[in-house]
Write an enzyme that holds these catalytic residues in place. Structure first.
Site, mmCIF file in Angstrom:
data_model
loop_
_atom_site.group_PDB
_atom_site.id
_atom_site.type_symbol
_atom_site.label_atom_id
_atom_site.label_comp_id
_atom_site.label_asym_id
_atom_site.label_seq_id
_atom_site.Cartn_x
_atom_site.Cartn_y
_atom_site.Cartn_z
ATOM 1 N N HIS A 46 -27.785 36.824 -26.978
ATOM 2 C CA HIS A 46 -26.826 35.726 -27.338
ATOM 3 C C HIS A 46 -27.420 34.268 -26.488
ATOM 4 C CE1 HIS A 46 -22.500 34.094 -26.550
ATOM 5 N NE2 HIS A 46 -22.604 34.321 -27.899
ATOM 6 N N ASP B 292 -15.674 21.003 -7.379
ATOM 7 C CA ASP B 292 -15.676 20.152 -6.267
ATOM 8 C C ASP B 292 -16.524 18.894 -6.694
ATOM 9 O OD1 ASP B 292 -13.983 21.430 -4.891
ATOM 10 O OD2 ASP B 292 -15.392 22.377 -3.622
ATOM 11 N N LYS C 53 -29.097 30.728 -26.016
ATOM 12 C CA LYS C 53 -29.369 29.561 -26.990
ATOM 13 C C LYS C 53 -30.292 28.783 -26.076
ATOM 14 C CE LYS C 53 -25.232 30.823 -28.494
ATOM 15 N NZ LYS C 53 -24.235 31.716 -27.891
ATOM 16 N N LYS D 131 -18.849 27.260 -22.630
ATOM 17 C CA LYS D 131 -18.934 28.104 -21.552
ATOM 18 C C LYS D 131 -19.559 27.228 -20.410
ATOM 19 C CE LYS D 131 -20.616 30.276 -25.499
ATOM 20 N NZ LYS D 131 -19.246 30.600 -25.889
ATOM 21 N N ASP E 16 -43.261 21.966 -25.273
ATOM 22 C CA ASP E 16 -44.509 21.712 -24.517
ATOM 23 C C ASP E 16 -44.316 21.930 -22.949
ATOM 24 O OD1 ASP E 16 -45.717 20.746 -26.866
ATOM 25 O OD2 ASP E 16 -45.028 18.954 -26.215
ATOM 26 N N HIS F 69 -15.535 26.748 -28.114
ATOM 27 C CA HIS F 69 -16.714 27.538 -28.101
ATOM 28 C C HIS F 69 -17.470 27.167 -26.618
ATOM 29 C CE1 HIS F 69 -20.448 29.286 -29.680
ATOM 30 N NE2 HIS F 69 -19.631 30.270 -30.097
#
Length: 401
Positions: free
Chosen positions: A118, A300, A120, A295, A125, A293
Site C-alpha cells: 500500500h 502541538d 506510495k 492519512k 537520484d 483519502h
C-alpha cells in the site's frame, strides 16, 4: 510537546514541502522524473491507465531511453486493471517493473485483498523523495468529478532521503518477503533545510507496529492540540484509550474522517466509535465535499505525519505501509492552515445530540462487532492463499510465468 528519545533515528537537516491533491503532487513527481540523471525508484498501490498514468509512463520511458535506471513496484490488487501492452512497453524500454502479489480474479472478484503493498514512494537520484497517500490516477484531480479524492503527500530533500532510498532499493530486491527493515547508519548527507524527520514502515515482521507506536507516543505527549485526518479510522483499543485520555487532560483533540466515503463500510465502522470519543470530549468532523483519502496528523504545531497508513485493521495489521514523521513548525503551520480550512468550509461536526440513543441491544452487540471487525482481516490474512509473491514483468507478456 515532550517526546522521549525514539528508538528510530530522527534525521536533521531536511527540507520538506507539503503537497495537496494531484494538482500539486503530479507536477512535482513528473518534474523530478524528468530531471533524473541516474535512477528512479517508484512504489505505488494504484496506477491507472488514464491520462495521469499515461503521462507517468511517458516520463518513465523518456528517462529510461536517456539511460536512467528505473525500477518500480505496483500492487497487484490496486493496479490490477493495467493492460499487458502498457506494462510490456515499459519493460521493453528497460524499466524493471514488478507486480506485488498479482492474482487472477474469480467471477470478477479480486482475491488478493490482504497483505497489500500500500506504500506510495518515489525516490529520484537518491536526492529527492515523495511520500504520501496519493496514487497515480485521475481520481486525485478535482476536474475528474465529485468522486475525486482529497489527499496529501510530502516532498523531501536532505539526509532522510538516504533512509527512504535504502528501504525502497532493498524492498525491490527481496527484503519485503520476510525480513524486517532497519534504519541504516546516518548517511552524512549535506543538510538541505531545518526539519527533523523520520521514516517508518509497517511490515509483517519486526516493524509490525512501528507507525502505530509513533502515533500513540505523539498522542500521549500532546499538550495543547491534536488533529488526526484519516480516511479509514477504526483503530484498536489502546489507540482509542490514548485519544480519550488526551481529551480528558485538556488537549483539544479533533478527528476528520470521511463523510462522503468511497467505501460506505468505512464510515459505518468509524461511526461505531463516535459515542465513546464524543463522550470523552473528542471533536469529530465528517468531510463532505468529496471522498477523503488523506492519512495525516498534527500535534502541538510541532509534530506531523504524512504517509500511506490508514488507522484501520488493514493498514495497522496487514498492509505494507510507509509514513514520514516530521518536527518542523513551518510544515505544521502549513498543514494546520489547510486542515482548518477543510473543517471550516467542507465538514459537518458530529454533535452529541445527533448520536443515536443508547439501547440495550446496541450496548451488548457493539463490543462484539467492534472486535470482529478489528480481528477479521488478521484471521483471513493467515490463509496460505494470501502469501504474497512478486513477479517481474517481461517485455513480451506471453513469456511471463
Amino acid at each position: 510537546m515532550r517526546l522521549g528519545r525514539a528508538r528510530e533515528p530522527w534525521r536533521p537537516g531536511n527540507r520538506v514541502r507539503l503537497l495537496e491533491n494531484g494538482e500539486e503532487f503530479f507536477p512535482r513527481a513528473f518534474e523530478a522524473i524528468a530531471a533524473a540523471r541516474r535512477e528512479v525508484l517508484l512504489e505505488t498501490f494504484i496506477l491507472f491507465e488514464d491520462r495521469v498514468g499515461l503521462e507517468l509512463r511517458d516520463h518513465l520511458l523518456a528517462a529510461a531511453r536517456r539511460g536512467v535506471v528505473i525500477e518500480m513496484t505496483l500492487d497487484g490488487y490496486g493496479s490490477y486493471g493495467l493492460s499487458g501492452s502498457f506494462l510490456a512497453e515499459l519493460a521493453a524500454a528497460g524499466v524493471k517493473c514488478r507486480l506485488f502479489d498479482p492474482r487472477r480474479t474469480l467471477f470478477g472478484m479480486r482475491l488478493n485483498v490482504f497483505h497489500r503493498m500500500h506504500r506510495k514512494l518515489l525516490v529520484v537520484d537518491g536526492e529527492r523523495a515523495l511520500v504520501g497517500g496519493i496514487n497515480y490516477g485521475c481520481d486525485h484531480l478535482a476536474d475528474s468529478g465529485p468522486e475525486s479524492k482529497q489527499d496529501y503527500a510530502l516532498e523531501i530533500e536532505g539526509p532522510l532521503v538516504a533512509d527512504i532510498h535504502d528501504f525502497v532499493a532493498g524492498a525491490m530486491h527481496g527484503r519485503d518477503r520476510g525480513d524486517s527493515w532497519r534504519h541504516p547508519p546516518a548517511a552524512g548527507r549535506a543538510a538541505a533545510g531545518d526539519a527533523e524527520a523520520m521514516f517508518l514502515v509497517r511490515d509483517n515482521a519486526g516493524n509490525s507496529t512501528a507507525i502505530e507506536d509513533a502515533y500513540r507516543a505523539a498522542i500521549r505527549a500532546a499538550e495543547r492540540d491534536l488533529i488526526i485526518a484519516n480516511a479509514y479510522f477504526f483503530p484498536g483499543y489502546g489507540f482509542m484509550r490514548d485519544l480519550r485520555d488526551a481529551a480528558r487532560r485538556g488537549v483539544r483533540v479533533s478527528l476528520i474522517v470521511q463523510g462522503e466515503p468511497d467505501m460506505p463500510i468505512a464510515l459505518s465502522a468509524a461511526r461505531m466509535l463516535y459515542p465513546d470519543l464524543v463522550g470523552a470530549g473528542v471533536e469529530i468532523y465528517e468531510y463532505c465535499r468529496r471522498p477523503f483519502h488523506g492519512k495525516v496528523a498534527l500535534v502541538d504545531d510541532e509534530w506531523t505525519t504524512i504517509g500511506s497508513s490508514n488507522l484501520d485493521p488493514l493498514s495497522l495489521s496487514l498492509n505494507l505501509e510507509a509514513n514520514v514523521f516530521v518536527r518542523d513548525r513551518g510544515l505544521a503551520r502549513d498543514l494546520r492552515r489547510r486542515l482548518d480550512a477543510l473543517r471550516r468550509q467542507d465538514c459537518r461536526r458530529v454533535e452529541a445530540r445527533s448520536l443515536p440513543r443508547s439501547r440495550l441491544w446496541r450496548t451488548l452487540m457493539a463490543p462484539v462487532l467492534y472486535h470482529a471487525q478489528r480481528r477479521f482481516p488478521t484471521w483471513a490474512g493467515l490463509l496460505p492463499a494470501h502469501t504474497p509473491r512478486v513477479v517481474l514483468v517481461a517485455a513480451d507478456p506471453a513469456s511471463e510465468a
